[in-house]
Design an enzyme around this catalytic site. Sequence first.
Site, mmCIF file in Angstrom:
data_model
loop_
_atom_site.group_PDB
_atom_site.id
_atom_site.type_symbol
_atom_site.label_atom_id
_atom_site.label_comp_id
_atom_site.label_asym_id
_atom_site.label_seq_id
_atom_site.Cartn_x
_atom_site.Cartn_y
_atom_site.Cartn_z
ATOM 1 N N GLU A 131 18.116 18.612 2.565
ATOM 2 C CA GLU A 131 18.600 17.296 2.136
ATOM 3 C C GLU A 131 19.825 16.820 2.896
ATOM 4 O O GLU A 131 19.939 15.644 3.201
ATOM 5 C CB GLU A 131 18.894 17.306 0.634
ATOM 6 C CG GLU A 131 17.659 17.367 -0.225
ATOM 7 C CD GLU A 131 17.973 17.141 -1.685
ATOM 8 O OE1 GLU A 131 18.833 16.309 -1.985
ATOM 9 O OE2 GLU A 131 17.349 17.799 -2.530
ATOM 10 N N ASP B 179 16.450 20.652 -2.471
ATOM 11 C CA ASP B 179 17.127 21.336 -3.569
ATOM 12 C C ASP B 179 16.164 21.853 -4.639
ATOM 13 O O ASP B 179 15.090 21.289 -4.844
ATOM 14 C CB ASP B 179 18.157 20.394 -4.211
ATOM 15 C CG ASP B 179 19.388 20.219 -3.344
ATOM 16 O OD1 ASP B 179 19.542 20.985 -2.385
ATOM 17 O OD2 ASP B 179 20.181 19.299 -3.618
ATOM 18 N N ASP C 265 15.376 21.625 -7.789
ATOM 19 C CA ASP C 265 15.259 20.990 -9.097
ATOM 20 C C ASP C 265 14.205 19.897 -9.015
ATOM 21 O O ASP C 265 13.516 19.751 -7.999
ATOM 22 C CB ASP C 265 16.610 20.433 -9.579
ATOM 23 C CG ASP C 265 17.173 19.361 -8.654
ATOM 24 O OD1 ASP C 265 16.537 19.045 -7.639
ATOM 25 O OD2 ASP C 265 18.260 18.839 -8.947
ATOM 26 N N GLU D 85 14.408 16.620 -8.791
ATOM 27 C CA GLU D 85 14.644 15.634 -7.735
ATOM 28 C C GLU D 85 14.374 16.236 -6.361
ATOM 29 O O GLU D 85 13.822 15.571 -5.478
ATOM 30 C CB GLU D 85 16.081 15.116 -7.818
ATOM 31 C CG GLU D 85 16.371 14.273 -9.036
ATOM 32 C CD GLU D 85 15.621 12.951 -9.037
ATOM 33 O OE1 GLU D 85 15.439 12.380 -7.952
ATOM 34 O OE2 GLU D 85 15.215 12.508 -10.118
ATOM 35 N N TYR E 240 23.553 26.922 -6.909
ATOM 36 C CA TYR E 240 23.170 25.528 -7.139
ATOM 37 C C TYR E 240 23.748 25.017 -8.453
ATOM 38 O O TYR E 240 23.700 25.699 -9.480
ATOM 39 C CB TYR E 240 21.651 25.390 -7.146
ATOM 40 C CG TYR E 240 21.187 23.963 -7.089
ATOM 41 C CD1 TYR E 240 21.582 23.133 -6.053
ATOM 42 C CD2 TYR E 240 20.360 23.438 -8.071
ATOM 43 C CE1 TYR E 240 21.160 21.809 -5.989
ATOM 44 C CE2 TYR E 240 19.928 22.117 -8.013
ATOM 45 C CZ TYR E 240 20.337 21.310 -6.976
ATOM 46 O OH TYR E 240 19.927 20.005 -6.923
ATOM 47 N N ARG F 91 23.060 22.200 -10.308
ATOM 48 C CA ARG F 91 22.289 21.425 -11.297
ATOM 49 C C ARG F 91 21.328 22.368 -11.979
ATOM 50 O O ARG F 91 20.238 22.640 -11.488
ATOM 51 C CB ARG F 91 21.552 20.261 -10.628
ATOM 52 C CG ARG F 91 22.494 19.196 -10.075
ATOM 53 C CD ARG F 91 21.743 18.020 -9.485
ATOM 54 N NE ARG F 91 22.683 17.005 -9.011
ATOM 55 C CZ ARG F 91 23.147 16.931 -7.767
ATOM 56 N NH1 ARG F 91 22.775 17.830 -6.880
ATOM 57 N NH2 ARG F 91 23.997 15.983 -7.420
ATOM 58 N N HIS G 247 16.583 28.477 -13.397
ATOM 59 C CA HIS G 247 17.602 28.752 -12.387
ATOM 60 C C HIS G 247 18.752 29.550 -12.980
ATOM 61 O O HIS G 247 18.982 29.568 -14.180
ATOM 62 C CB HIS G 247 18.157 27.441 -11.818
ATOM 63 C CG HIS G 247 17.104 26.580 -11.193
ATOM 64 N ND1 HIS G 247 17.218 25.220 -11.110
ATOM 65 C CD2 HIS G 247 15.906 26.896 -10.644
ATOM 66 C CE1 HIS G 247 16.146 24.726 -10.529
ATOM 67 N NE2 HIS G 247 15.342 25.720 -10.236
#
Length: 914
Positions: free
Chosen positions: A7, A80, A82, A84, A304, A306, A351
């Site tokens: 990203e 990433d 997640d 999104e 990470y 989130r 996670h």
Amino acid sequence: MNLVIVESPAKAKTINKYLGKDFQVLASYGHVRDLPAKDGSVDPDQDFSMTWEVDGKAGKRLADIAAAAKTSDRVILATDPDREGEAISWHVLEVLNAKRVLKGKPVQRVVFNAITKQAVLDAMAKPRDIDEPLVAAYLARRALDYLVGFTLSPVLWRKLPGARSAGRVQSVALRLVCARENEIETFKSQEYWQILARLATPAGDEFEARLTEWEGRKVGRLDVKDEASASAIRRFLEGAAFAVEQVESKPQRRNPSAPFTTSTLQMEASRKHGFSAQRTMQIAQRLYEGVDVGGGETVGLITYMRTDGVQIAPEAIAATRAVITREYGERYLPEKPRHYSTKAKNAQEAHEAIRPTDLGRLPRAVAPFLEDEQAKLYELIWKRTVASQMESAEFERTTADIAATKDGARAGLRATGSVVRFDGFLTLYQEGRDDEEDEDGGRLPRMARGDALARRSIAATQHFTEPPPRYTEATLVKKMEELGIGRPSTYASTLATLRDRDYVAVDKKRLIPSDKGRIVTAFLESFFDRYVEYDFTAGLEEDLDRISAGELEWREVLRRFWDEFNKRIADVKELRVAQVLDALNDGLAAHVFPARADGSDPRSCPTCGTGRLSLKLGKFGAFIGCSNYPECRYTRQLGTGSGDDQAEGIGGDGTKVLGTDPKTGLEVSLRSGRFGPYVQLGEGDKPKRSSLPKGWTVDQIDLAKALTLLELPRQVGAHPETGKPIEANIGRYGPYVAHDGVYANLDSVDEVFTVGLNRAVAVLAEKKEKGGRGRSTPAALKTLGEHPVAGGEITVRDGRYGPYVAWGKVYATLPKGSDPQAVTVEQAVALLTEKAGKAPVAKAKPTAKKAAAKTADDAEKKPAKAKAKTAAKAEAADGEAPAAAAKKPARAKAAAKTAAEDAAPAKPRARKAS
């Protein structure tokens, strides 16, 4: 060659070093496609088909990715870990398939929970396919947010001029803030008295005990209600004998909190460091993507950020226990590792919690390589992680029950104390508190049953109950999480939207709803109550979680929602303005028509005496006006008191003198103007003025605050590299710092007056990293040479609305999908010639008299004209808005853009950081 797509460019650079020469790592810079900001991007009639549009700046990046994919042996999607991130990988794959560059090449998905060499290599060894249920959950959430934003927001613009937008989660969060404000305003303070006796043991050690029993009944905190009762009890105790009836000591243990999740990190960073949720995530993003901590190698410092999970990897637990033994000793290490768990709702909760990637990197060791805020957040995460594996704290809680006797009558008192026997994890970390809480006293003196106690003093003190406190960002996040509203990864963007839309203001970290926010909430509660219910919103989140788990089909969830929602929209569109105002007058009565001191009708007009006060909707929003208009022209702003036509504290002429400026000797005044309150220095033709910024109210303004506003812009200092000055100021788009044509936003208005040189340099550098160019001309992507006919250089540049060609003062946007690097001089000349030939046609402006004649009801009486407009323009320029709005399509477009921003994914902009 293997192509890896991540990203952010910072992450790409680091991962490329880890993987070596056989890999090429490119960045997507966050989301590459989005739903166009127009009606029809999600079509319920076509089974919720979605039309995607490539972002202007993403076009070149996708072209680079496609070119690299064409010559690669394998494509690895490493965005990433997640929902999104999964969606971004899916979008990139869809674009590559559309460009037909893959041609059967293997495409794999990998996720890095941490940006370290070992974590990256481990992830590359475990590729998988794109998680289709997770993508389906993203599509459902995106469609829901779009449908709410683009269907409900136009109704707001039509019925409530000045309202910006409504969002599925945003509106419910705003309702929480407004509901708390209503509680505060309607709160009835209750008097109560506290009785405390200061006593002494036979050894002379003093302590305090409170009344717990009187006349055979238990006494609670609020049970002594008046001075007469308190005085009677005090007189009794002043003549009573005191003795210990019972002493009891119990051991207690307090266990450490789990490691951080996204929401708990946001809460704790707010409590301990005053960071907003958005700022916390920005700092955490930098720590996750990597920092050079010496040796020239960039490494991710945290996992990470989130996540909903509270567990950490076994190897991290072992490393944590080793740090505890080395830094604090065996006494602080529990016999067995601690394991935390949470009830998983979706894949994101699988996670790890947020933790340091290497527990051996002590905060004091990495602090020299970090910015101040980064060092604070890293230390917070490190301490919380290490403390979570430490031994429990041990206390001894002692309770002493005491009898007071006199003439056969008896009263009971109690003293409590708590002593730390072993501090355990508290030696390192103690969780912050949202509000002040009563704590037990320290150690009680030694006493035994039957001991006679000496009376030192008896105190009876008056108190009054207080209303519940306003939400802070931390407590609002906590409440939203408790109710299941939204998800932790969306909280920061939700809170930022409420601030950006002027629906809430922040004062001393407390969230205060604006009048605009309260009117929007009252409107939604009156006409869309189901869709701002906490349970309904939480239920939708659970459906989305079930989609991500593969238990529900995403289009079926949309069908159930849309059928009822669309019917409700149609019903509300038919409402007259008068019906809307009646509902708002009732719903906001306590706020807009507060009780008057003389007991008269709060809605009677103070000017004409016969008219009724009511909310009115005007070009700049809502205000209070008289029903006898135009004979009676009484008006006042919202929130300015019950009877005055000026803001509280401002005189009838709209002016309040605050004092004298010690530097100039000129008078400083607070005034009420057409666009709200402002402060002014002196008089004359062009006195210096400054409007009150967001969140500042007239009752908070004193001479000191007024002078700080009038002294803006504030000189922060000289930039260490250029020597040019850095200024802090408040502009149209909020607080910012500026240097040499670069403008970078600050987190809050208060920071304008406190930001230091280091912080200012950091945010300016961050803005440059993100591609921020302030107000300067964008750098040329490509130079095409001289204009073949007229001369002068022709360049290709990347602007706010996409790539364009420039020649002198003529600018021509490139067609959608064009590669700016492939533009020829012939194509550029053709575009520029066409652009130069289109001169704007001047239109006569209507006279003020004619414009004023087009009232809201006049416009509503012209359905034929409305039918000639497109659906979006008809909503934006409907009769309830001022007539001028119907003649300005640009305003409707701006409103549509606002709705699009509110319907946008939770994190696209944050993902482009770094």
